[in-house]
Design a protein around this motif. Structure first.
Motif, PDB file in Angstrom:
ATOM      1  N   ARG A  72       2.966   8.260   2.917  1.00 39.92           N
ATOM      2  CA  ARG A  72       3.103   7.381   1.702  1.00 39.92           C
ATOM      3  C   ARG A  72       4.416   7.379   1.412  1.00 39.92           C
ATOM      4  O   ARG A  72       5.201   8.400   1.397  1.00 39.92           O
ATOM      5  N   SER A  87       0.902  -1.125   0.043  1.00 35.75           N
ATOM      6  CA  SER A  87      -0.053   0.059  -0.019  1.00 35.75           C
ATOM      7  C   SER A  87       0.779   1.165   0.032  1.00 35.75           C
ATOM      8  O   SER A  87       0.235   2.055   0.100  1.00 35.75           O
ATOM      9  N   GLN A  88       2.123   1.017  -0.028  1.00 36.53           N
ATOM     10  CA  GLN A  88       3.194   2.325   0.150  1.00 36.53           C
ATOM     11  C   GLN A  88       2.880   3.295   1.172  1.00 36.53           C
ATOM     12  O   GLN A  88       2.847   4.336   0.926  1.00 36.53           O
ATOM     13  N   LEU A  89       2.733   2.663   2.221  1.00 41.03           N
ATOM     14  CA  LEU A  89       2.401   3.219   3.636  1.00 41.03           C
ATOM     15  C   LEU A  89       3.276   2.885   4.535  1.00 41.03           C
ATOM     16  O   LEU A  89       3.807   1.727   4.675  1.00 41.03           O
ATOM     17  N   ASP A  94     -11.943  17.301   6.036  1.00 38.68           N
ATOM     18  CA  ASP A  94     -10.935  16.686   6.153  1.00 38.68           C
ATOM     19  C   ASP A  94     -10.109  17.170   7.175  1.00 38.68           C
ATOM     20  O   ASP A  94      -9.502  18.104   7.250  1.00 38.68           O
ATOM     21  N   SER A 115      -7.935   8.511  10.086  1.00 32.91           N
ATOM     22  CA  SER A 115      -7.845   7.402   9.103  1.00 32.91           C
ATOM     23  C   SER A 115      -6.810   7.493   7.894  1.00 32.91           C
ATOM     24  O   SER A 115      -6.818   8.534   7.217  1.00 32.91           O
ATOM     25  N   ALA A 116      -6.123   6.233   7.421  1.00 34.00           N
ATOM     26  CA  ALA A 116      -5.296   6.405   6.396  1.00 34.00           C
ATOM     27  C   ALA A 116      -5.825   5.817   5.217  1.00 34.00           C
ATOM     28  O   ALA A 116      -5.248   5.344   4.231  1.00 34.00           O
ATOM     29  N   VAL A 117      -7.288   5.835   4.940  1.00 31.81           N
ATOM     30  CA  VAL A 117      -7.902   5.408   3.896  1.00 31.81           C
ATOM     31  C   VAL A 117      -7.283   6.336   2.710  1.00 31.81           C
ATOM     32  O   VAL A 117      -7.185   7.646   2.958  1.00 31.81           O
ATOM     33  N   PRO A 118      -7.324   5.929   1.496  1.00 34.05           N
ATOM     34  CA  PRO A 118      -6.907   6.374   0.362  1.00 34.05           C
ATOM     35  C   PRO A 118      -7.774   7.577  -0.100  1.00 34.05           C
ATOM     36  O   PRO A 118      -7.287   8.575  -0.823  1.00 34.05           O
ATOM     37  N   GLY A 119      -8.953   7.612  -0.061  1.00 32.35           N
ATOM     38  CA  GLY A 119     -10.110   8.499  -0.407  1.00 32.35           C
ATOM     39  C   GLY A 119     -11.347   8.433   0.147  1.00 32.35           C
ATOM     40  O   GLY A 119     -11.697   7.365   0.598  1.00 32.35           O
ATOM     41  N   THR A 120     -11.752   9.341   0.599  1.00 29.98           N
ATOM     42  CA  THR A 120     -13.118   9.625   1.362  1.00 29.98           C
ATOM     43  C   THR A 120     -14.128  10.626   1.133  1.00 29.98           C
ATOM     44  O   THR A 120     -13.421  11.582   0.754  1.00 29.98           O
ATOM     45  N   ALA A 121     -15.279  10.485   1.426  1.00 27.24           N
ATOM     46  CA  ALA A 121     -16.055  11.316   1.509  1.00 27.24           C
ATOM     47  C   ALA A 121     -16.862  11.845   2.653  1.00 27.24           C
ATOM     48  O   ALA A 121     -18.052  12.477   2.873  1.00 27.24           O
ATOM     49  N   ALA A 122     -16.298  11.133   3.800  1.00 29.96           N
ATOM     50  CA  ALA A 122     -16.803  11.273   5.055  1.00 29.96           C
ATOM     51  C   ALA A 122     -16.571  12.805   5.731  1.00 29.96           C
ATOM     52  O   ALA A 122     -15.672  12.883   6.677  1.00 29.96           O
ATOM     53  N   ALA A 164      -7.119  11.143  16.020  1.00 32.61           N
ATOM     54  CA  ALA A 164      -6.251  10.148  14.990  1.00 32.61           C
ATOM     55  C   ALA A 164      -7.208  10.309  13.753  1.00 32.61           C
ATOM     56  O   ALA A 164      -8.658  10.076  13.789  1.00 32.61           O
TER      57      ALA A 164
END
Lengths: 549, 549
Positions: free
Chosen positions: B274, B168-170, B253, B243-250, B241
């Protein structure tokens, strides 16, 4: 748009031939006998009585003019809710739990500010409204516990493109500009935004930004949050504008607090967006891959090498099977079915790749991409199926209307996580959806695709179809929505990759940002919207879902 | 680091041969006769008396252990300030206006949280401290009006890399990890972060994130804000904290509210970044271009085509002239001077391009880039000068120490704007710096380079050098800083592209984010840090600059 579904009247999209028979066969007896149930007529929709006081109405008229305050039945119905499954179930039945007392149409930023001031002064909740296409309850006209009335603020008049700076690839666009208008107006300058959500025909730039939308070509052009350079936002506490400088270390990025704020912190009135020269070449093509895991590795490798096509879309085995089954006798479908048959129909995924750019760039990118796809077992199915996907890219919601008439539950939900966790999340969410609907005696079809890829992970987009539970449509939906949301939260995925929080995802926002994160959002809201007039019951303000208990 | 400057003792970087003579010639009489003024000895630095109560000290010891609370003279001096010009002027003279009463060294996230709780309980201000390299007063040990004592929270013990997910390159990295340690630990996994600010040798990941740092290769690898996937932050109100999700609409930011918060909202303890595979090939080369405008167009075209090298750095005519004058008799310098001579020395700019990646990728990228550079009049000066730039990329601050000893004012400031406005901003800021110093009788040399390029614009990095005003060093600095800041704000540039706000840019933050933007930041701070213990006098808390009135 027609109040009970997608598109304008006369713009029906019939189900593909044989689709209904296929669904009946797959979904079993419950779906087999359902007689069609058309929506009620507009005049038969029952609305709550309007409660706007004369004083409040007069203040709104003072803000936008008499012609731009409307409270006729049709306008109220059309602004009562968005286009989620529970919205449509209720609208089609003519029973909406809430509706705006009036709809106001401000003509510019200052009129939006005046509307909010009037709302704050008169204790009227205000629901910002772009295209009204929210599928998460984001535009439902809730007034909340503290307000005696609610108006919807329709931004349709804020439709313009100005201050085009082609050298800097920037343009300032009105928040109420719809997708087709954005592209039409930018095309006059030879430019494109490249943002194509499925709602593109009706949704607006302001709505995209307020909900952190992702478009079907976002792997290439970036999510809307990547495309926003600057914002202008009217709030009850004044105007806030963020600078469109390309890079800055001047403290926290307030732009990112306003993007995704879903009308709870302010009303976005103008957006300075990053634009690009219009592509001169587009090439869409479909490949078959051995299975989902191989497809995921393909996408990961392409994206991490920086060569993923603008559209990079991988259907899982079930979505592939059903798409091919419904695709009739096209040559692509035949090739695809032959491919699957050779593999005993147990596996096989389709990968749609859409290349856009200059002719040389597209040719060069394809030459880099194809060896990677082949390396993972990819077999080219040609461009005809790709073109077909592109032509039908906005058609999904039309089909939903037809299925609802046929008493079929159809809904979608989406999430995202890292590459490392993607398959686990895929299995967990699929299992939760299947279990929830099976437990209610309506075993579903569950399909999924990966449609947005990042260096660190990807999205998952689930579609599920089942026979409707007659008389318990909302309870049935609630059961599956709750099960899927809990499974996503437990697996560490985001509760929404591009549909936003609205009302329907609000119960899970706390799991994602933590209690202190929620408090931080509430603190921002308290500062910008101290009397809480903006979009009550959304985002940080979680209430019960439709169909709950 | 030594308290009065850059680097460790014995790691001196002498001025290039002839540089001093050149400066004397260029800066005129005032600089010609200056006798060297070395810094005072450590023991001669006068510190304010420590005011930490026994109770507060005991609470800090309870949080981190006796061995990790230090209040000896050397430790206090080394944490009194950062490395800005006014910091060094005062430290070298042995007069620091403030110093921490003690320095605490927490060993993990929970200890950081315990330190903040102790500070909040006992009314002690807390200044987070990474490498201590701030050039904007960001780590100055101010206690603010509401606190009787101040401690510095040194994060040196939070130095680690863990949870490496190469697929995941993390990677999750401790906030106190220095640049060389980040790269050394990631290299064990074949990975790189690729973040190389000039402070790289001493600064830390947490500091980079807290200040929205950009590195010298950020055109290729992205700014630190692009490289942060997730964060863990301790605040007086609890842990937050993302989250490290790659994309979100929650929703909004929150990560982007914490990135760049400069220790005023919380203390960053861990960052999920990354990462990428380590480059196997690096090729640095220098080109000559006819003038700044041609160079800017070259960079714009490269970036908008998506092919700008990782390092893309364009010196203006004055920086080019001085660099060539100082470069002695190297063949590159000879070629460069010949190029300038042929143009009457009136014009000519150098463009440094640093390509990094796999061998094929670098070759391919160079083949795409070179025709663009040539099209704009570029002439290759070869790779030797490029390698030389790369070898000396972190040397600037060492030279500054030598110039300060020689009573030469040297400082830098940076901004950014759109391509459309870039030359106007360049002229306005350069003119303001020149006017301010000329008006004080110390006419400067003013150099500039473009070092970070984006699709929509670029940064400008100014270096100015003048004879010091003896006895009025801070007033002189304040005059030029204020003039440059006002010029940047008037021209719509950002007050800082990568140095952050700290104390020295705080007076201009309001011009950039507006009064409501400032209030929004204050509301976030009030929620996370209700008693205001975190880094008083920074970011939203503008006080007078050093040398003001």
């Amino acid at each position: 748009m027609r109040f009970w579904g997608w598109g304008t009247d006369g713009h029906d999209e019939p189900l593909p031939a044989g689709a209904l028979e296929l669904l009946r066969r797959e979904l079993g007896d419950a779906a087999a006998d359902a007689t069609p149930r058309p929506p009620v007529a507009l005049e038969d929709v029952r609305l709550p009585a309007a409660t706007l006081t004369d004083q409040a109405r007069a203040a709104l008229v003072a803000a936008v003019g008499e012609a731009h305050v409307r409270d006729d039945h049709a306008t109220r119905v059309l602004h009562a809710a968005g286009k989620s499954y529970p919205d449509l179930v209720r609208l089609r039945a003519g029973t909406v739990p809430s509706a705006p007392d009036a709809v106001v149409y401000p003509g510019d930023h200052d009129e939006v500010a005046a509307v909010l001031a009037a709302c704050a002064e008169h204790g009227v909740a205000a629901v910002p409204f772009g295209g009204g296409t929210s599928v998460v309850g984001g535009v439902e006209a809730l007034r909340g516990p503290d307000h005696a009335a609610v108006v919807t603020v329709d931004l349709a008049r804020l439709s313009f493109v100005r201050e085009v700076d082609a050298r800097s690839q920037l343009a300032t666009v009105g928040a109420g500009t719809t997708g087709p208008e954005v592209e039409r107006l930018l095309a006059e300058h030879g430019l494109t935004l490249g943002h194509y959500p499925q709602s593109f025909e009706f949704s607006t730039l302001g709505g995209w930004v307020a909900t952190r939308s992702a478009g079907q070509a976002s792997t290439g052009y970036g999510r809307i949050d990547d495309l926003v350079a600057g914002l202008r936002v009217a709030t009850p506490s004044g105007t806030i504008a963020t600078s469109a400088v390309p890079g800055t270390a001047a403290g926290p990025d307030l732009r990112e607090l306003l993007v995704g704020s879903e009308g709870t912190l302010g009303v976005i009135t103008e957006v300075t967006v990053r634009v690009r020269p219009r592509p001169t070449t587009a090439r869409y093509e479909v490949w078959a891959l051995p299975d989902l895991a191989a497809g995921i590795e393909t996408l990961r490798e392409l994206r991490q090498a920086g060569i993923a096509p603008a559209v990079s879309r991988l259907s899982d085995e079930e979505e592939t099977r059903l798409q091919l089954a419904m695709a009739g006798d096209s040559s692509t479908a035949k090739i695809g079915r032959a491919y699957l048959a050779a593999r005993g129909r147990a596996h096989g995924c389709t990968l749609t790749l859409g290349f856009e750019g200059g002719a040389d760039g597209v040719a060069d990118q394809r030459a880099r991409v194809h060896p990677v796809v082949r390396h993972h077992g990819g077999v080219a199915l040609g461009s005809r199926a790709g073109e077909k996907w592109r032509d039908g890219r906005f058609h999904g919601p039309y089909l939903r209307d037809e299925l609802l008439t046929r008493r079929v539950l159809v809904d979608t939900l989406e999430t995202a996580t890292t590459w490392g966790d993607l398959l686990d999340l895929y299995r967990a969410v699929g299992a939760a959806i299947r279990r929830a609907l099976r437990d209610r005696g309506t075993p579903p079809l569950v399909m999924c695709h990966v449609s947005h890829v990042y260096a660190t992970g990807a999205s998952l987009y689930f579609t599920f179809v089942a026979a409707q539970e007659d008389g318990a449509e909302l309870e049935q939906w609630h059961a599956v929505k709750a099960a899927a949301g809990d499974a996503i939260a437990a697996a560490g995925g985001t509760i929404t990759h591009h549909h936003a929080i609205g009302r329907d995802h609000a119960p899970w926002l706390g799991a994602e940002v933590g209690p202190l994160g929620l408090d931080l959002l509430r603190a921002a809201k308290a500062r910008l919207d101290p009397t809480g007039v903006l979009n009550p019951g959304k985002l940080v303000d979680a209430g019960p879902l439709p169909g709950a208990g």
